[in-house]
Design an enzyme around this catalytic site. Structure first.
Site, PDB file in Angstrom:
ATOM      1  N   ASP A  87      -0.588  19.290  21.997  1.00 38.10           N
ATOM      2  CA  ASP A  87      -1.193  19.776  23.240  1.00 38.10           C
ATOM      3  C   ASP A  87      -2.522  19.069  23.473  1.00 38.10           C
ATOM      4  O   ASP A  87      -3.203  18.638  22.532  1.00 38.10           O
ATOM      5  CB  ASP A  87      -1.367  21.295  23.229  1.00 38.10           C
ATOM      6  CG  ASP A  87      -2.341  21.793  22.167  1.00 38.10           C
ATOM      7  OD1 ASP A  87      -2.335  21.237  21.044  1.00 38.10           O
ATOM      8  OD2 ASP A  87      -3.098  22.744  22.454  1.00 38.10           O
TER       9      ASP A  87
ATOM     10  N   GLU B 197      -6.865  14.643  12.885  1.00 38.63           N
ATOM     11  CA  GLU B 197      -7.877  14.764  13.942  1.00 38.63           C
ATOM     12  C   GLU B 197      -8.819  13.557  13.923  1.00 38.63           C
ATOM     13  O   GLU B 197      -9.041  12.948  12.872  1.00 38.63           O
ATOM     14  CB  GLU B 197      -8.701  16.038  13.752  1.00 38.63           C
ATOM     15  CG  GLU B 197      -7.954  17.327  14.019  1.00 38.63           C
ATOM     16  CD  GLU B 197      -7.816  17.639  15.501  1.00 38.63           C
ATOM     17  OE1 GLU B 197      -8.177  16.787  16.339  1.00 38.63           O
ATOM     18  OE2 GLU B 197      -7.332  18.735  15.821  1.00 38.63           O
TER      19      GLU B 197
ATOM     20  N   HIS C  23     -11.543  14.201  24.948  1.00 41.45           N
ATOM     21  CA  HIS C  23     -11.778  15.189  26.005  1.00 41.45           C
ATOM     22  C   HIS C  23     -12.470  14.601  27.235  1.00 41.45           C
ATOM     23  O   HIS C  23     -12.764  15.331  28.177  1.00 41.45           O
ATOM     24  CB  HIS C  23     -12.585  16.394  25.502  1.00 41.45           C
ATOM     25  CG  HIS C  23     -11.864  17.230  24.490  1.00 41.45           C
ATOM     26  ND1 HIS C  23     -12.174  18.551  24.249  1.00 41.45           N
ATOM     27  CD2 HIS C  23     -10.840  16.938  23.646  1.00 41.45           C
ATOM     28  CE1 HIS C  23     -11.375  19.026  23.303  1.00 41.45           C
ATOM     29  NE2 HIS C  23     -10.555  18.051  22.924  1.00 41.45           N
TER      30      HIS C  23
ATOM     31  N   GLU D  96      -3.458  24.095  19.844  1.00 41.80           N
ATOM     32  CA  GLU D  96      -4.715  23.832  19.136  1.00 41.80           C
ATOM     33  C   GLU D  96      -5.867  23.783  20.117  1.00 41.80           C
ATOM     34  O   GLU D  96      -6.967  24.250  19.823  1.00 41.80           O
ATOM     35  CB  GLU D  96      -4.627  22.517  18.363  1.00 41.80           C
ATOM     36  CG  GLU D  96      -5.702  22.350  17.290  1.00 41.80           C
ATOM     37  CD  GLU D  96      -7.005  21.736  17.801  1.00 41.80           C
ATOM     38  OE1 GLU D  96      -8.014  21.782  17.065  1.00 41.80           O
ATOM     39  OE2 GLU D  96      -7.025  21.209  18.926  1.00 41.80           O
TER      40      GLU D  96
ATOM     41  N   HIS E 271      -1.547  18.306  16.413  1.00 49.96           N
ATOM     42  CA  HIS E 271      -1.152  19.007  17.637  1.00 49.96           C
ATOM     43  C   HIS E 271      -0.818  18.010  18.729  1.00 49.96           C
ATOM     44  O   HIS E 271      -1.434  16.940  18.824  1.00 49.96           O
ATOM     45  CB  HIS E 271      -2.257  19.956  18.108  1.00 49.96           C
ATOM     46  CG  HIS E 271      -3.557  19.278  18.452  1.00 49.96           C
ATOM     47  ND1 HIS E 271      -3.885  18.886  19.736  1.00 49.96           N
ATOM     48  CD2 HIS E 271      -4.621  18.923  17.696  1.00 49.96           C
ATOM     49  CE1 HIS E 271      -5.084  18.322  19.744  1.00 49.96           C
ATOM     50  NE2 HIS E 271      -5.552  18.330  18.507  1.00 49.96           N
TER      51      HIS E 271
END
Length: 404
Positions: A82, A176, A373, A147, A80
């Protein structure tokens, strides 16, 4: 092997990643990231298609599917573009979409999760084409822009769209971040299932000084929550940790300290192993709640607790990949490039691999996930080069094994 003119810039994972990070693709915005990826892939000979997924009440999301080759075997790389919001930009050492390099690390939102994995796989296939030609078979990129969001207009719809066009895959690698500490630590070969719900208990509002005139729903809610968390659901299995349920919120919507609330609600989530399915877990949870609510000692002189149970949509089922060509090719590539034997793990949360498993065997391997994150998300430049090497060795090995 067919030859395609390689775009020399696509062979450098650092350049690729800087280009992608500089696209502010905060979910669900495309932010230019898919266009940038297409510009890397098309000169390599990929046929690139863009697909916009829609569903009422949700934002439209752009997705990308690119394929090189027309024959089998067919390897898919999924991921992904995003990213999650950056938070307070002032807290970042460098602007989150500047892709600055300092101290041997590349900073930016999505550096680890997971534009870095995409950048490395593009570089790996570009190098393969440059040195050996296109793989004998087909290779594709299935990249979503949904995602990090609700995952409604992303991988599920993109897979359905591609399958309806006749696309079929023999294996998939999801890029990932899978490594806890160092590159080469861990391959994800499966994922626990996930099931969520909400319990609602209604009482009678009243004054805290006159409890006999009210019915406090919190008392019952505490017992129901305890029944969900104890005893343990299981002790774990050969490939999975024990199933675990957590009550994540308890709310009464009451700010006053002298008012007994009229209603209490609690939300919960359980991550479950292959002892269970979502259906058998629902049965177990209802049985626990029914037993606890009917306890005569809990409400002497009053009827059993009346509760309402609302299940969240779209539970994720547990899965485990058992595909020797896929797992052994990736493990050997990791060991060759890092000297480490990776653990084969099913730990962690869910990912889009849970959707891909219905179409082909799937495993996950990417960068070290320590800063994903976070403010100052970053990746070691040396890890980008190392991951590109791993992906390159994997591509060569997988096509050799799958085509045998």
């Amino acid at each position: 092997m067919s030859k395609h003119p390689a775009n020399s810039s696509a062979t450098d994972p650092v350049d690729n990643l800087q280009t992608l990070i500089r696209c502010p693709s905060v979910t669900p915005a495309e932010g230019g990231a898919l266009s940038a990826l297409a510009a890397m892939l098309e000169p390599l000979g990929f046929t690139v298609e863009r697909m916009v997924a829609r569903e009422e009440g949700t934002p439209d999301v752009e997705n990308l599917y690119a394929r090189l080759g027309t024959e089998g075997p067919h390897l898919m790389f999924a991921g992904h573009t995003d990213v999650v919001p950056v938070g307070n930009e002032a807290d970042w050492t460098y602007p989150p979409f500047s892709a600055e390099i300092a101290g041997g690390e590349l900073y930016g939102r999505g550096a680890v999760d997971m534009k870095g994995g995409i950048a490395c796989f593009v570089a790996a296939i570009a190098r393969h084409i440059e040195s050996q030609g296109a793989p004998k078979g087909s290779i594709s990129f299935l990249i979503t822009g949904d995602e990090e969001g609700p995952s409604i207009n992303g991988t599920t719809k993109l897979l359905e769209w591609a399958a309806a066009k006749g696309e079929r895959w023999d294996a998939c690698l999801v890029g990932e971040p899978t490594n806890p500490d160092q590159l080469g630590d861990m391959i994800k070969i499966g994922r626990r299932g996930s099931l969520s719900g909400e319990i609602i208990v209604k009482g009678v509002q009243g004054h805290a000084a006159y409890p006999h005139l009210a019915d406090n729903p919190v008392r019952g809610m505490i017992k129901l929550a305890e029944a969900l968390m104890h005893p343990a659901f299981d002790a774990g299995t050969e490939n999975f940790q024990p199933s675990n349920l957590e009550v994540t919120t308890i709310d009464v919507g009451n700010a006053a300290t002298n008012v007994i609330p009229a209603r209490a609600s609690a939300k919960f989530n359980i991550r479950f192993n292959d002892t269970w399915t979502a259906e058998t877990l629902r049965t177990e949870i209802i049985a626990r709640l029914d037993t606890a609510s009917a306890d005569p000692l809990l409400r002497p002189g009053r009827p059993p607790i009346a509760y309402e149970l609302v299940w969240a949509d779209r539970p994720s089922q547990v899965f485990l990949t058992r595909n020797n060509a896929l797992i052994s090719s990736l493990s050997a590539a990791i060991e060759k490039m890092t000297g480490k034997t990776p653990a084969l793990s099913t730990t962690g949360g869910t990912s889009d691999a849970r959707f891909i498993k219905d179409y082909c065997p799937v495993v996950e391997f990417g960068l070290v996930g320590q800063t994903m994150h976070m403010v100052d998300e970053r990746v070691a430049v040396s890890d980008l080069e190392a991951l590109t090497g791993i992906y390159g060795a994997f591509i060569s090995s997988w096509f050799t094994h799958a085509g045998a």
